[in-house]
Design a protein around this motif. Structure first.
Motif, PDB file in Angstrom:
ATOM      1  N   LYS A   1     -22.643  49.121  52.627  1.00  0.00           N
ATOM      2  CA  LYS A   1     -22.282  47.711  52.699  1.00  0.00           C
ATOM      3  C   LYS A   1     -21.037  47.491  51.864  1.00  0.00           C
ATOM      4  O   LYS A   1     -21.012  47.787  50.666  1.00  0.00           O
ATOM      5  N   LEU A   2     -19.984  46.983  52.472  1.00  0.00           N
ATOM      6  CA  LEU A   2     -18.714  46.763  51.787  1.00  0.00           C
ATOM      7  C   LEU A   2     -18.689  45.411  51.111  1.00  0.00           C
ATOM      8  O   LEU A   2     -19.572  44.568  51.315  1.00  0.00           O
ATOM      9  N   GLY A   3     -17.648  45.191  50.314  1.00  0.00           N
ATOM     10  CA  GLY A   3     -17.578  43.978  49.515  1.00  0.00           C
ATOM     11  C   GLY A   3     -17.456  42.698  50.321  1.00  0.00           C
ATOM     12  O   GLY A   3     -17.898  41.636  49.883  1.00  0.00           O
ATOM     13  N   ASN A   4     -16.874  42.753  51.521  1.00  0.00           N
ATOM     14  CA  ASN A   4     -16.713  41.550  52.344  1.00  0.00           C
ATOM     15  C   ASN A   4     -17.875  41.349  53.304  1.00  0.00           C
ATOM     16  O   ASN A   4     -17.756  40.677  54.327  1.00  0.00           O
ATOM     17  N   LYS A   5     -19.037  41.975  52.964  1.00  0.00           N
ATOM     18  CA  LYS A   5     -20.273  41.880  53.750  1.00  0.00           C
ATOM     19  C   LYS A   5     -20.153  42.536  55.120  1.00  0.00           C
ATOM     20  O   LYS A   5     -20.940  42.247  56.023  1.00  0.00           O
ATOM     21  N   SER A   6     -19.170  43.387  55.275  1.00  0.00           N
ATOM     22  CA  SER A   6     -19.088  44.195  56.485  1.00  0.00           C
ATOM     23  C   SER A   6     -19.793  45.525  56.238  1.00  0.00           C
ATOM     24  O   SER A   6     -20.163  45.840  55.098  1.00  0.00           O
ATOM     25  N   LEU A   7     -19.972  46.321  57.277  1.00  0.00           N
ATOM     26  CA  LEU A   7     -20.704  47.577  57.179  1.00  0.00           C
ATOM     27  C   LEU A   7     -19.799  48.739  57.581  1.00  0.00           C
ATOM     28  O   LEU A   7     -18.985  48.619  58.500  1.00  0.00           O
ATOM     29  N   ARG A   8     -19.968  49.836  56.887  1.00  0.00           N
ATOM     30  CA  ARG A   8     -19.299  51.089  57.251  1.00  0.00           C
ATOM     31  C   ARG A   8     -20.378  52.084  57.646  1.00  0.00           C
ATOM     32  O   ARG A   8     -21.197  52.490  56.831  1.00  0.00           O
ATOM     33  N   ILE A   9     -20.378  52.459  58.913  1.00  0.00           N
ATOM     34  CA  ILE A   9     -21.436  53.308  59.458  1.00  0.00           C
ATOM     35  C   ILE A   9     -20.822  54.665  59.814  1.00  0.00           C
ATOM     36  O   ILE A   9     -19.879  54.743  60.601  1.00  0.00           O
ATOM     37  N   GLN A  10     -21.369  55.683  59.235  1.00  0.00           N
ATOM     38  CA  GLN A  10     -20.833  57.025  59.409  1.00  0.00           C
ATOM     39  C   GLN A  10     -21.862  57.905  60.111  1.00  0.00           C
ATOM     40  O   GLN A  10     -23.009  58.017  59.679  1.00  0.00           O
TER      41      GLN A  10
END
Length: 386
Positions: free
Chosen positions: A87-96
């Motif tokens: 979970k990134l700081g701007n409430k977006s998601l990084r999915i790997q």
């Protein structure tokens, strides 16, 4: 002066100390046990290679209220592979997702868009091929090899080849432990991990060179005296730099521990784990190896030299002679003890010119206790001397 500073000063002067070199077999055994555990962990569990090495896809979503767990389950079902979600700081998601082909990545992107209720093109997709990871790995191995060669050449020139070999073994020891811990913990191996591994080599080498520099100065002219063996001088030198090595390591570990436990653990910044774990384990292992591995190894190698064997023989003979005289003098009356002491004081050392050499050696390996006065004025009449 603080208590630690007082102990450091006493260690430097040789007033107190711990015999690290004499107990080297214990340290070798501990290191072998730790290294075997690391190798077994590496063989059984293997390294959790990141997407940069294994290839795959990275999906970055816009701001969403969907939880990281829900997005992870969706990506796992759509791709058939394990997904890592941050979970990134701007409430977006990084999915790997590792080992994902181009066609499968499209399917996973559509599934995530449906779950987040956003258009498909709003989810950014980066495809990473495994060949790029191979290039990084090859360059890392090349850099490591060049570094090792330069270290051996430098230490062989600045010190001697025995110290170069000991430092090289200590560096391999530190790398083995760090890689083994990565395998046991299961942290992801990323380019940041490689950077961390290369960084700890510098720290480990710094600690080792500090100890070796003190040993080089202490062992100058060692064969011209018969008071200390090489192992004893190595141990005194190690005790003299012990507090400095500990202080340097603790100061370096504090910010790294903050990255690992606070940044990576408490705040959940998982991207910090890859480099902070390598630095934390590597720094601790480097301090251990410079004290318990490198210096004892140098002493082991150096004691095989014929000159050092002859020196050790002279030291043992001189101590045996002194012990025999002390034992003989202990059973006599006071006057006999005084006469024995006078004879011992007047007797020359076993090496030609040894008095001057011992004095020089005392300035190197530590303060020398001044001999008692030799009955000044014995037999001299009282009164003024004409």
């Amino acid at each position: 002066m603080s208590k630690l500073g007082s102990i450091g000063a006493r260690l430097y002067r040789g007033e107190v100390g711990y015999d690290f070199v004499a107990k080297r077999k214990i340290w070798y055994g501990i290191s072998i046990l730790i290294t075997i555990t690391a190798i077994v962990g590496l063989a059984v569990r293997g390294l959790n290679m990141g997407i940069d090495f294994s290839g795959g896809a990275v999906f970055t979503t816009p701001t969403t209220s969907v939880s990281a767990h829900a997005a992870e389950e969706t990506a796992k079902e759509a791709s058939g592979h394990t997904a890592i979600v941050q979970k990134l700081g701007n409430k977006s998601l990084r999915i790997q997702v590792s080992e994902l082909s181009t066609s499968d990545s499209r399917q996973t992107q559509e599934a995530l868009a449906k779950k987040l209720d956003v258009p498909t093109d709003k989810i950014n997709t980066d495809i990473i091929g495994p060949s790029w990871g191979d290039q990084i790995a090859n360059k890392a191995w090349m850099g490591l090899g060049i570094f090792m060669v330069l270290v051996v050449i430098y230490l062989a020139i600045a010190f001697e080849w025995r110290m170069a070999i000991a430092a090289l073994i200590a560096l391999v020891h530190d790398l083995s432990i760090t890689v083994g811990v990565y395998a046991l913990v299961g942290f992801e191996v990323t380019p940041g991990t490689v950077i961390g591994l290369l960084t700890i080599l510098g720290y480990s080498l710094y600690d080792t060179v500090v100890v070796f520099d003190g040993l080089k100065e202490s062992a100058r002219g060692i064969t011209k005296q018969s008071r200390y063996t090489y192992s004893e001088i190595a141990n005194r030198s190690l005790n003299g730099t012990l507090v400095r090595s500990i202080n340097t390591t603790v100061v370096a570990l504090l910010p790294v521990a903050a990255l690992l436990f606070i940044g990576g653990g408490f705040l959940g910044a998982g991207m910090l784990n890859d480099i902070s774990l390598a630095l934390f384990v590597g720094l601790a292992a480097g301090a251990y190896s410079s004290i318990f591995i490198a210096t004892p190894l140098v002493a082991d190698l150096k004691e095989r030299d014929p000159q050092m064997k002859a020196l050790a023989k002279r030291v043992r003979a001189k101590r045996a002679s002194a012990a025999a005289k002390a034992e003989a003098g202990g059973g006599a009356d006071g006057s006999a003890a005084d006469d024995t002491g006078d004879d011992a004081a007047d007797e020359p050392d076993d090496d030609e010119g040894d008095d001057g050499d011992d004095t020089a050696a005392a300035g190197v390996v530590g303060p020398r206790r001044q001999p008692a006065a030799r009955n000044r004025g014995r037999g001299r009449p009282s009164g003024k001397r004409r």
